[in-house]
Design a protein around this motif. Structure first.
Motif, PDB file in Angstrom:
ATOM      1  N   ASP A   1       0.854  -1.191   0.000  1.00 24.58           N
ATOM      2  CA  ASP A   1       0.000   0.000   0.000  1.00 24.58           C
ATOM      3  C   ASP A   1       0.891   1.242   0.000  1.00 24.58           C
ATOM      4  N   GLY A   2       1.651   1.392  -1.083  1.00 23.81           N
ATOM      5  CA  GLY A   2       2.563   2.519  -1.193  1.00 23.81           C
ATOM      6  C   GLY A   2       3.796   2.355  -0.311  1.00 23.81           C
ATOM      7  N   LEU A   3       4.335   3.481   0.134  1.00 22.10           N
ATOM      8  CA  LEU A   3       5.529   3.509   0.969  1.00 22.10           C
ATOM      9  C   LEU A   3       5.190   4.086   2.340  1.00 22.10           C
ATOM     10  N   LEU A   4       5.979   3.681   3.326  1.00 23.43           N
ATOM     11  CA  LEU A   4       5.781   4.210   4.676  1.00 23.43           C
ATOM     12  C   LEU A   4       6.353   5.610   4.820  1.00 23.43           C
ATOM     13  N   GLU A   5       7.313   5.946   3.996  1.00 22.38           N
ATOM     14  CA  GLU A   5       7.907   7.289   3.973  1.00 22.38           C
ATOM     15  C   GLU A   5       8.512   7.499   2.594  1.00 22.38           C
ATOM     16  N   TRP A   6       8.930   8.748   2.331  1.00 24.72           N
ATOM     17  CA  TRP A   6       9.462   9.028   0.995  1.00 24.72           C
ATOM     18  C   TRP A   6      10.741   8.237   0.745  1.00 24.72           C
ATOM     19  N   GLY A   7      10.874   7.760  -0.488  1.00 25.17           N
ATOM     20  CA  GLY A   7      12.078   7.069  -0.905  1.00 25.17           C
ATOM     21  C   GLY A   7      12.146   7.039  -2.418  1.00 25.17           C
ATOM     22  N   ASN A   8      13.353   7.071  -2.951  1.00 27.65           N
ATOM     23  CA  ASN A   8      13.554   7.101  -4.408  1.00 27.65           C
ATOM     24  C   ASN A   8      13.638   5.667  -4.940  1.00 27.65           C
ATOM     25  N   LEU A   9      12.564   4.908  -4.721  1.00 22.51           N
ATOM     26  CA  LEU A   9      12.554   3.489  -5.056  1.00 22.51           C
ATOM     27  C   LEU A   9      12.162   3.221  -6.499  1.00 22.51           C
ATOM     28  N   PHE A  10      11.621   4.234  -7.183  1.00 17.89           N
ATOM     29  CA  PHE A  10      11.188   4.064  -8.563  1.00 17.89           C
ATOM     30  C   PHE A  10      11.747   5.205  -9.409  1.00 17.89           C
ATOM     31  N   PRO A  11      11.918   4.961 -10.712  1.00 16.21           N
ATOM     32  CA  PRO A  11      12.477   6.019 -11.560  1.00 16.21           C
ATOM     33  C   PRO A  11      11.522   7.192 -11.771  1.00 16.21           C
ATOM     34  N   GLY A  12      10.222   6.966 -11.556  1.00 15.09           N
ATOM     35  CA  GLY A  12       9.254   8.048 -11.665  1.00 15.09           C
ATOM     36  C   GLY A  12       8.761   8.475 -10.297  1.00 15.09           C
ATOM     37  N   GLU A  13       7.487   8.832 -10.244  1.00 15.81           N
ATOM     38  CA  GLU A  13       6.911   9.232  -8.958  1.00 15.81           C
ATOM     39  C   GLU A  13       6.772   8.023  -8.027  1.00 15.81           C
ATOM     40  N   MET A  14       6.623   8.297  -6.752  1.00 18.71           N
ATOM     41  CA  MET A  14       6.579   7.239  -5.752  1.00 18.71           C
ATOM     42  C   MET A  14       5.173   6.663  -5.605  1.00 18.71           C
ATOM     43  N   PRO A  15       5.034   5.327  -5.549  1.00 19.98           N
ATOM     44  CA  PRO A  15       3.721   4.713  -5.325  1.00 19.98           C
ATOM     45  C   PRO A  15       3.107   5.206  -4.017  1.00 19.98           C
ATOM     46  N   GLN A  16       1.804   5.445  -4.044  1.00 19.88           N
ATOM     47  CA  GLN A  16       1.129   6.016  -2.877  1.00 19.88           C
ATOM     48  C   GLN A  16       0.122   5.036  -2.291  1.00 19.88           C
ATOM     49  N   PRO A  17      -0.163   5.160  -0.997  1.00 21.46           N
ATOM     50  CA  PRO A  17      -1.215   4.339  -0.384  1.00 21.46           C
ATOM     51  C   PRO A  17      -2.585   4.750  -0.902  1.00 21.46           C
ATOM     52  N   VAL A  18      -3.551   3.879  -0.696  1.00 15.96           N
ATOM     53  CA  VAL A  18      -4.895   4.138  -1.206  1.00 15.96           C
ATOM     54  C   VAL A  18      -5.409   5.500  -0.756  1.00 15.96           C
ATOM     55  N   VAL A  19      -5.232   5.833   0.528  1.00 17.66           N
ATOM     56  CA  VAL A  19      -5.788   7.074   1.053  1.00 17.66           C
ATOM     57  C   VAL A  19      -5.211   8.290   0.332  1.00 17.66           C
ATOM     58  N   LEU A  20      -3.927   8.254  -0.032  1.00 16.99           N
ATOM     59  CA  LEU A  20      -3.329   9.403  -0.723  1.00 16.99           C
ATOM     60  C   LEU A  20      -3.643   9.402  -2.213  1.00 16.99           C
ATOM     61  N   ILE A  21      -3.934   8.234  -2.781  1.00 10.47           N
ATOM     62  CA  ILE A  21      -4.428   8.211  -4.157  1.00 10.47           C
ATOM     63  C   ILE A  21      -5.747   8.971  -4.228  1.00 10.47           C
TER      64      ILE A  21
END
Length: 387
Positions: A66-86
């Motif tokens: 469900d996304g990330l627990l905190e910001w991290g540069n884990l993907f080359p684009g934008e960071m996957p977000q949890p459902v609530v932030l989607i």
């Protein structure tokens, strides 16, 4: 498209399993910030609020993380977000766009609006979002970008979230580039995507990320003979070697033995209708012609033989990329290329034999050469000419 996935595309869960496994071994600090699976009831509630059904790819992804627990540069684009932030980002864009025809209507070179209610911002940051397009039609499910200061665009996206995640997993395993970025490791054990050739992050070194799949493939294929990759020689090796060494002597250089041997046996030929490999019959005229053409080019930082101290131009691709062997101060020669499509100079750091064998074996991670299957590759002899 930035990445062309073979069919069928691996499942979202299998791609996440590969990403997870890579992170656990090579970037444990990044693995720790992956969130646990989303609550299925929350996913259902989000779809109800947004008035659309999520594609199965997105549901499967959220049921992995469900996304990330905190910001991290884990993907080359934008960071996957949890459902609530989607949902929050979607709601914010809906409120901003409101009834504004300028924001809802198609405009700009892309022909897309600033925002559409059927875009799902599955990943976002700093106001920009990577969206899944759920408008009806044959391209439903594709990925694109919704920028905070411009219109949406899908021209360089992926056909699905599954294709995107599979490409990220492939690059982590085998090396390469996604969306203009390559993976690195920080000194803190974090995955960091950045531009090719970057060496530091705020003064701290960036280390090229290991590609275990590529390294395994290279090890497995290290013993393959050129006959297995190219079939029998197309020229007389002894006569060809003598002729190449004579040209090199006239130019005042001693060329690497592995190049001489391979060029004598397989030179003056097209490999897989893509790579022209210059050999004994055409070496002199090929070098003289292109030494003149490339002289003073800002994209080629060295002279080309027969110019004194020059690199050896030994081949090119049908795309116009020029392949060279560059002499180093320690007496070795390494493969470099003028990449026509990129308009730049690319150093591989590899000797001819290592580079050539790996490229033909499909074990060389690169975004400007084909990812060839294993050989033997078709080899067609070409008549002497200025190429």
């Amino acid at each position: 498209m930035l990445g062309v996935m073979s069919s069928p595309v691996p499942s979202v869960r299998s791609s996440w399993d590969r990403i997870d496994a890579w992170l656990r071994v090579y970037a444990p600090a990044s693995y720790e910030i992956l969130a646990p699976p989303a609550d299925p009831d929350r996913i259902e509630a989000a779809q109800t609020e947004m008035g659309l059904r999520f594609p199965l790819d997105l549901v499967d992804s959220l049921l992995c993380h469900d996304g990330l627990l905190e910001w991290g540069n884990l993907f080359p684009g934008e960071m996957p977000q949890p459902v609530v932030l989607i949902v929050d980002h979607w709601r914010m864009c809906e409120e901003i766009a409101g009834d504004d025809d300028d924001l809802r209507g198609s405009s700009g070179p892309s022909g897309e609006p600033w925002w559409h209610a059927r875009w799902i911002p599955w990943a976002h940051g700093d106001g920009d979002a990577q969206v899944i397009d759920m408008r009806e039609g044959p391209e439903q499910g594709r990925l694109g970008t919704a920028c905070h200061d411009g219109t949406g665009h899908f021209g360089e996206g992926w056909p699905s979230l599954a294709a995107y995640l599979a490409e990220v997993a492939d690059v982590l395993d085998h090396g390469g580039m996604v969306d203009g970025c390559v993976p690195y490791l920080t000194g803190d054990g974090e995955l960091w995507w950045s531009f090719e050739g970057d060496t530091d992050l705020n003064g701290a070194p960036l280390i090229p990320a290991p590609a275990p799949g590529r390294e395994k493939a290279l090890a497995a294929r290290a013993g393959w003979s050129l006959a297995e990759l190219l079939g029998p020689p197309v020229g007389p090796p002894d006569d060809g070697a003598t002729a190449i060494e004579a040209v090199a002597a006239d130019w005042g250089v001693v060329l690497p033995a592995d190049y001489v041997a391979v060029a004598a046996a397989y030179g003056d030929a097209m490999i897989s209708d893509y790579l022209y490999f210059c050999g004994a019959r055409n070496l002199r005229v090929y070098g003289e012609e292109w030494s003149h053409r490339l002289a003073g080019s800002p994209a080629v930082p060295c002279p080309v033989l027969p110019s004194p101290g020059g690199a050896l131009l030994w081949g090119h691709t049908i795309e116009g990329d020029r392949l060279l062997l560059v002499p180093q101060v320690d007496g070795t020669w390494t493969v470099s290329a003028f990449r026509r499509g990129w308009g730049d100079w690319h150093d591989t750091g590899l000797g001819f034999g290592e580079w050539f064998r790996a490229a033909l074996a499909g074990a060389l991670a690169t975004d400007w050469l084909p990812q060839w299957e294993t050989g033997p590759h078709p080899v067609e002899r070409v008549h002497p000419r200025t190429v």
